[in-house]
Design a protein around this motif. Structure first.
Motif, PDB file in Angstrom:
ATOM      1  N   LEU A  20      -1.407  -7.331   9.368  1.00 19.29           N
ATOM      2  CA  LEU A  20      -1.052  -8.286   8.319  1.00 19.29           C
ATOM      3  C   LEU A  20      -1.738  -7.956   6.995  1.00 19.29           C
ATOM      4  O   LEU A  20      -1.128  -8.044   5.923  1.00 19.29           O
ATOM      5  N   THR A  29       0.260  -6.865   3.581  1.00 22.22           N
ATOM      6  CA  THR A  29       0.089  -7.632   2.343  1.00 22.22           C
ATOM      7  C   THR A  29      -0.263  -6.729   1.177  1.00 22.22           C
ATOM      8  O   THR A  29       0.327  -6.838   0.084  1.00 22.22           O
ATOM      9  N   GLY A  45       2.448  -5.921  -1.671  1.00 23.86           N
ATOM     10  CA  GLY A  45       2.023  -6.504  -2.933  1.00 23.86           C
ATOM     11  C   GLY A  45       2.025  -5.480  -4.057  1.00 23.86           C
ATOM     12  O   GLY A  45       2.606  -5.708  -5.129  1.00 23.86           O
TER      13      GLY A  45
END
Length: 313
Positions: A245, A249, A253
């Motif tokens: 995770l 991210t 991002g």
């Protein structure tokens, strides 16, 4: 060669760190150890997974492929950047620029789809543990990696062809330190709205489709974890997904900020800063996030080191 009264571009000049002319040697001193550390940690991960049979599982197979992909990705960009930090003329040939763009797009897009495959692996491990070995057999794992690479190869071919079929006349100064899409498009003499739209839509597909697959996997994972009665069991199940995770991210991002913005908000200084994060810092932290803080991996690494240093014991 000439096109009308203008000269066709034969090479590009990188201006990515031109505003930091007095600090370029310092940047070289800072970036070189980080790059060497990244190479070293990825080499440790790959060799440990290959040599220790306890790590011959789907999760670590994907991790080895991801480490190999990140090593190649940084190799395409960082060595050239380091050389340019010490060079007076920071140039790359037209063909070399096209090859660099194709290669980093291939590896970057494959990386996105590999993260989706790893999300599916975590979904099967948590939601169907009794059928995990059956559902994630060697053929399935190799097939998922092959599919990720095929998607990356196709996308890289389409985007690179669209970009480098544009006319480049006179202007050859890229406000970046490698041949990324936006800086190269910016120096093209003209490009149609259609080509720009196609490139943008491909970027959306590369980022959104794998991310949606990951979100679907994690919705089902969270649903399954919440059904576990003990808090210890829930924590243990979630901890196997936490590293994935974090990497997802950071990856999505940075990539979304670079590739999904409208052209009107393009800023070369912002892009250079963000690009440094995903070409140097993210590959540096990913091995530590995934493996070097993983107790199972640490135990396997100690076994491999013991067998290497004391083969007769």
């Amino acid at each position: 060669m000439e096109w009308g009264n203008e000269t066709l571009v034969r090479e590009f000049i990188f201006l990515g760190f031109s505003s930091l002319a007095g600090l370029q040697r310092l940047l070289f001193v800072a970036f070189l150890p980080l790059y060497l550390f990244t190479l070293g940690t990825n080499a440790i991960i790959i060799s440990t997974i290959v040599l220790d049979r306890a790590l011959h599982t789907p999760m670590y197979f994907f991790l080895a492929v991801l480490s190999c992909s990140e090593t190649c990705y940084t190799f395409v960009i960082v060595p050239k950047m380091l050389v340019d930090l010490l060079a007076q003329k920071k140039s790359i040939s037209f063909v070399g620029c096209a090859i660099q763009m194709f290669t980093f797009l291939f590896l970057g897009c494959s990386h996105s789809f590999l993260l989706a495959a790893m999300g599916y692996d975590r979904y099967v491990a948590i939601c169907n543990p009794l059928r995990y070995t059956e559902l994630m057999g060697p053929r399935v794992c190799v097939g998922l990696v092959a599919a990720a690479c095929a998607c990356g190869l196709t996308i890289a071919q389409i985007v690179t062809s669209l970009v480098f079929h544009l006319p480049f006349l006179s202007s050859n100064q890229l406000h970046h330190y490698f041949c990324d899409i936006s800086p190269v498009l910016k120096v093209a003499s003209h490009h149609s709205r259609l080509s720009q739209l196609v490139i943008f839509m491909i970027g959306v597909c590369v980022l959104v489709v794998p991310l949606l697959l990951i979100l679907v996997s994690y919705i089902r994972i969270i649903s399954a974890i919440l059904k576990i009665p003990s808090s210890t069991g829930r924590y243990k199940a979630f901890s196997t997904c936490a590293s994935h995770l974090i990497v997802v991210t950071v990856h999505y991002g940075c990539a979304s900020f670079i590739y999904l913005r409208p052209k009107s908000s393009y800023s070369s200084s912002q892009d250079t800063l963000i690009s440094v994060s995903y070409t140097i810092l993210t590959p540096l932290f990913n091995p530590m996030i995934y493996s070097l803080r993983n107790q199972e991996f640490k135990a396997a690494f100690r076994r491999v080191m013991g067998q290497t240093l004391y083969p007769l014991h």
